[in-house]
Structure formats: structure tokens, C-alpha cells
Design a protein around this motif. Structure first.
Motif, short mmCIF file in Angstrom:
data_model
loop_
_atom_site.label_atom_id
_atom_site.label_comp_id
_atom_site.label_asym_id
_atom_site.label_seq_id
_atom_site.Cartn_x
_atom_site.Cartn_y
_atom_site.Cartn_z
N PHE A 1 37.66 36.22 5.36
CA PHE A 1 38.07 36.99 6.53
C PHE A 1 37.38 36.42 7.78
O PHE A 1 36.17 36.27 7.82
CB PHE A 1 37.70 38.46 6.37
CG PHE A 1 38.13 39.31 7.54
CD1 PHE A 1 39.41 39.82 7.60
CD2 PHE A 1 37.25 39.57 8.58
CE1 PHE A 1 39.81 40.61 8.68
CE2 PHE A 1 37.64 40.35 9.66
CZ PHE A 1 38.93 40.87 9.71
N VAL A 2 38.18 36.11 8.78
CA VAL A 2 37.68 35.62 10.07
C VAL A 2 38.10 36.61 11.14
O VAL A 2 39.24 37.07 11.16
CB VAL A 2 38.24 34.22 10.38
CG1 VAL A 2 37.74 33.74 11.74
CG2 VAL A 2 37.85 33.23 9.29
N TRP A 3 37.18 36.94 12.05
CA TRP A 3 37.48 37.93 13.08
C TRP A 3 38.44 37.38 14.13
O TRP A 3 38.05 36.68 15.05
CB TRP A 3 36.19 38.41 13.75
CG TRP A 3 35.44 39.38 12.91
CD1 TRP A 3 34.33 39.11 12.16
CD2 TRP A 3 35.74 40.76 12.71
NE1 TRP A 3 33.92 40.24 11.49
CE2 TRP A 3 34.77 41.27 11.81
CE3 TRP A 3 36.73 41.61 13.18
CZ2 TRP A 3 34.77 42.61 11.40
CZ3 TRP A 3 36.74 42.94 12.77
CH2 TRP A 3 35.76 43.42 11.89
N ARG A 4 39.71 37.65 13.93
CA ARG A 4 40.73 37.41 14.96
C ARG A 4 41.80 38.49 14.82
O ARG A 4 41.94 39.10 13.76
CB ARG A 4 41.32 36.00 14.85
CG ARG A 4 41.98 35.63 13.56
CD ARG A 4 42.66 34.26 13.68
NE ARG A 4 43.38 33.89 12.49
CZ ARG A 4 42.93 33.03 11.59
NH1 ARG A 4 41.76 32.44 11.74
NH2 ARG A 4 43.65 32.75 10.52
N TRP A 5 42.55 38.71 15.90
CA TRP A 5 43.44 39.85 15.95
C TRP A 5 44.46 39.86 14.82
O TRP A 5 44.78 40.91 14.27
CB TRP A 5 44.15 39.90 17.31
CG TRP A 5 43.32 40.55 18.36
CD1 TRP A 5 42.77 39.97 19.47
CD2 TRP A 5 42.90 41.92 18.39
NE1 TRP A 5 42.05 40.89 20.19
CE2 TRP A 5 42.11 42.10 19.55
CE3 TRP A 5 43.12 43.02 17.55
CZ2 TRP A 5 41.54 43.32 19.88
CZ3 TRP A 5 42.55 44.24 17.89
CH2 TRP A 5 41.77 44.38 19.04
N GLU A 6 44.98 38.71 14.47
CA GLU A 6 45.98 38.66 13.39
C GLU A 6 45.39 39.20 12.09
O GLU A 6 46.01 40.02 11.40
CB GLU A 6 46.48 37.23 13.19
CG GLU A 6 47.56 37.15 12.10
CD GLU A 6 48.02 35.71 11.83
OE1 GLU A 6 49.03 35.54 11.14
OE2 GLU A 6 47.34 34.77 12.32
N ASN A 7 44.17 38.76 11.76
CA ASN A 7 43.54 39.21 10.52
C ASN A 7 43.23 40.70 10.57
O ASN A 7 43.34 41.41 9.55
CB ASN A 7 42.27 38.42 10.27
CG ASN A 7 42.54 37.01 9.78
OD1 ASN A 7 43.68 36.67 9.46
ND2 ASN A 7 41.53 36.18 9.71
N VAL A 8 42.80 41.19 11.73
CA VAL A 8 42.52 42.62 11.87
C VAL A 8 43.78 43.44 11.63
O VAL A 8 43.76 44.45 10.91
CB VAL A 8 41.93 42.91 13.26
CG1 VAL A 8 41.83 44.43 13.49
CG2 VAL A 8 40.54 42.27 13.40
N LEU A 9 44.89 43.01 12.20
CA LEU A 9 46.15 43.74 12.03
C LEU A 9 46.65 43.67 10.59
O LEU A 9 47.17 44.66 10.05
CB LEU A 9 47.21 43.17 12.98
CG LEU A 9 46.94 43.41 14.47
CD1 LEU A 9 47.98 42.68 15.32
CD2 LEU A 9 46.95 44.90 14.80
N ALA B 1 47.20 46.71 7.97
CA ALA B 1 48.43 46.93 7.19
C ALA B 1 48.11 47.14 5.72
O ALA B 1 48.72 47.98 5.04
CB ALA B 1 49.38 45.75 7.37
N CYS B 2 47.13 46.39 5.22
CA CYS B 2 46.71 46.55 3.82
C CYS B 2 46.07 47.91 3.61
O CYS B 2 46.28 48.55 2.57
CB CYS B 2 45.73 45.43 3.45
SG CYS B 2 45.42 45.29 1.68
N MET B 3 45.31 48.39 4.60
CA MET B 3 44.72 49.72 4.51
C MET B 3 45.80 50.80 4.58
O MET B 3 45.70 51.82 3.90
CB MET B 3 43.68 49.90 5.61
CG MET B 3 42.40 49.13 5.36
SD MET B 3 41.09 49.53 6.53
CE MET B 3 41.53 48.45 7.90
N LEU B 4 46.82 50.57 5.38
CA LEU B 4 47.96 51.49 5.44
C LEU B 4 48.64 51.58 4.07
O LEU B 4 48.97 52.67 3.60
CB LEU B 4 48.97 51.01 6.48
CG LEU B 4 50.32 51.75 6.51
CD1 LEU B 4 50.15 53.18 7.00
CD2 LEU B 4 51.33 51.00 7.40
#
Length: 288
Positions: A23-31, A35-38
Motif C-alpha cells: 500500500f502506497v499513500w496516494r488518492w487512487e489507493n485510498v479510494l 471500496a474494499c471496506m464498503l
């Protein structure tokens, strides 16, 4: 759908993402992580809880007649529709995540379908694990809250391997203790309807001890494993988190599990949850 129950699964996704090391901190990965948490929380945990409420409506009519289904606040056809909508939406999100990650084998879709089947077997006849096997049903619930979302987060940002699978299944034995807590509030209805929860099988006092020992022993076991891979700092932090947990177990749960189950979960479970993240950080640091 019990929103409070989404939190452990969403946290499990975070732990899996951390343990993957990818996991790298960038907006795409956060989103994508969101989605995976959703998928894991509102959709599939919501499906699980609604399904369980549907098949437990007779028990709830005894223990908690004010709940939406036994009280008649929500008609059964709407409950069934909600079950299907949540299930299908969860699987579709899982498939979309597989496409994003470029998986040759749709592992997240497989996890979503497999976890949904476990939920069905846990709640629905003829197998209905809780009715026939309190140990297996509690472990299935614990693994669904710890191992499954962890695997999803790990597979999304890395490569799921047998070491992670094995460790999280062992960790889920601590989750078994958490799952037992939920059975104390419905012990009277379970007893009347012949459901074999652990409080019914062993009695309230013995089940309370089983609950706390499962949580503490297997957390300590995971800490011992971290020592073997030379992650001593993380092992020490994990063991320190067990101390207040034991304190609250003695203050609340062991003294009166029927009265203090909610208070105990609110005070002690945060330390188990933080311990999961400590373990994930250790595994990610070790490159497991």
C-alpha cells in the motif's frame, strides 16, 4: 444491517493492506481501499447481519421482540429483497476490485462468494451452525471478522500467501472469543429453541472464561510468533495491549457477563483491534 458491526471488517481491510507491504499513500489507493471496506462492511457484513436477523426472528421474538423483524416494522419480503441487493452489490464490487488489481484469478470475488456462503451456513437451516455446533459457529464468525477482510486487503495490494492465511486463521481463534460475547444476550431464547451456543452448552460462567482465555491466549501466541521473526518491538506492544484488556475482562465480563457484555466490548475490544494493526505492521515490516 447493524452499522457498528461494519467497523471490525473495515479495520481488517486496513490491516490486510498494511501487512501486504504494497500500500502506497496516494488518492487512487485510498479510494480503492475505501471500496474494499464498503464491500466488506456495509455490503457483505450488512448482508450477513440481515440474513442472520431473518433466520433468527423466532429467537429474537423471545429475547428482543422490539427488533425490526419480529416487531413487524419491516415486512419479510423487504428483508429478502435487502438480502439479495446487499449480496449482489458486494460481489459486484469485489469483481471490480479484481479488475482494478489485474488479478488473473478473481480472488476478491472468490472471497466475497466464499464468505457469503459461510454466512448462509452459519445462519440458515438445515446446517445452521449455531444450532448444531457452538464451537464451529463461533469460529466461523470470528474468522469472518478477522481473516476474511484481512485476506481481501492483503490480496488487493499484494499477494496473498499461506503464511498470512495461516496466521490470520490462528488469530481468528481470538475472534472466536469475541463471537461468544454476542451469544450471552440471547442465551434464554437459544436455550428454549435448542440452539447450541457456548453459553447454553457450558453455562454462563464457564463460557465467559472460555471467551476471555481464547482472546488472551491466542493474542499472546501471535506475539510469540512475532518474536520468532525478530519483530520484538511489535511483540512487546501487542503484549502491553493485552494488559488493559485483561483488566476490563476482570472488571466487567467475568463478574457479570449477562449484564456487562456491551460495556466490556466497548472497553476491551479497542485493545484487540489495535493489536491487529500492530501485528499487520509487524508482518509488513518483516515482508511476510
Amino acid at each position: 444491517m447493524k452499522p457498528i458491526t461494519w467497523i471490525p471488517l473495515m479495520w481488517g481491510v486496513i490491516c490486510g493492506a498494511v501487512s501486504s507491504g504494497g500500500f502506497v499513500w496516494r488518492w487512487e489507493n485510498v479510494l480503492i481501499a475505501a471500496a474494499c471496506m464498503l464491500m466488506s462492511g456495509p455490503l457483505l457484513a450488512g448482508y450477513t447481519q440481515t440474513l442472520n436477523e431473518f433466520y433468527d426472528r423466532e429467537v429474537d421474538a423471545i429475547n428482543e421482540p422490539y427488533r425490526p423483524i419480529p416487531s413487524g416494522a419491516i415486512p419479510l419480503p423487504k428483508v429478502i429483497a435487502q438480502i439479495w441487493v446487499l449480496l449482489i452489490a458486494g460481489i459486484l464490487v469485489a469483481y471490480g476490485l479484481d479488475r482494478w488489481a489485474g488479478h488473473e484469478f478473481p480472488i476478491l470475488t472468490a472471497l466475497a462468494i466464499g464468505g457469503s456462503l459461510v454466512s448462509y451456513v452459519y445462519s440458515a437451516p438445515p446446517l445452521k451452525l449455531k444450532q448444531n455446533n457452538g464451537w464451529l459457529s463461533s469460529y466461523a464468525l470470528g474468522a469472518s471478522y478477522i481473516a476474511l477482510p484481512w485476506w481481501a486487503g492483503h490480496a488487493l495490494f499484494g499477494t496473498l500467501n499461506w503464511t498470512i492465511v495461516t496466521l490470520t486463521l490462528i488469530y481468528s481463534l481470538a475472534g472466536l472469543g469475541i463471537a461468544i460475547v454476542n451469544d450471552f444476550k440471547s442465551v434464554e431464547g437459544d436455550r428454549q429453541l435448542g440452539l447450541q451456543s457456548l453459553p447454553v452448552m457450558f453455562g454462563v460462567t464457564a463460557a465467559a472464561w472460555i471467551c476471555v482465555l481464547m482472546i488472551d491466549i491466542f493474542q499472546a501466541g501471535i506475539a510469540a510468533y512475532l518474536i520468532t521473526i525478530r519483530e520484538n518491538l511489535y511483540a512487546s506492544i501487542l503484549l502491553l495491549l493485552v494488559i488493559p484488556q485483561i483488566t476490563f475482562q476482570d472488571m466487567y465480563f467475568l463478574r457479570d457477563p449477562l449484564k456487562n457484555d456491551v460495556k466490556y466490548q466497548a472497553s476491551a475490544q479497542p485493545f484487540l483491534v489495535l493489536g491487529m494493526l500492530v501485528v499487520a505492521l509487524a508482518l509488513g515490516h518483516a515482508g511476510i
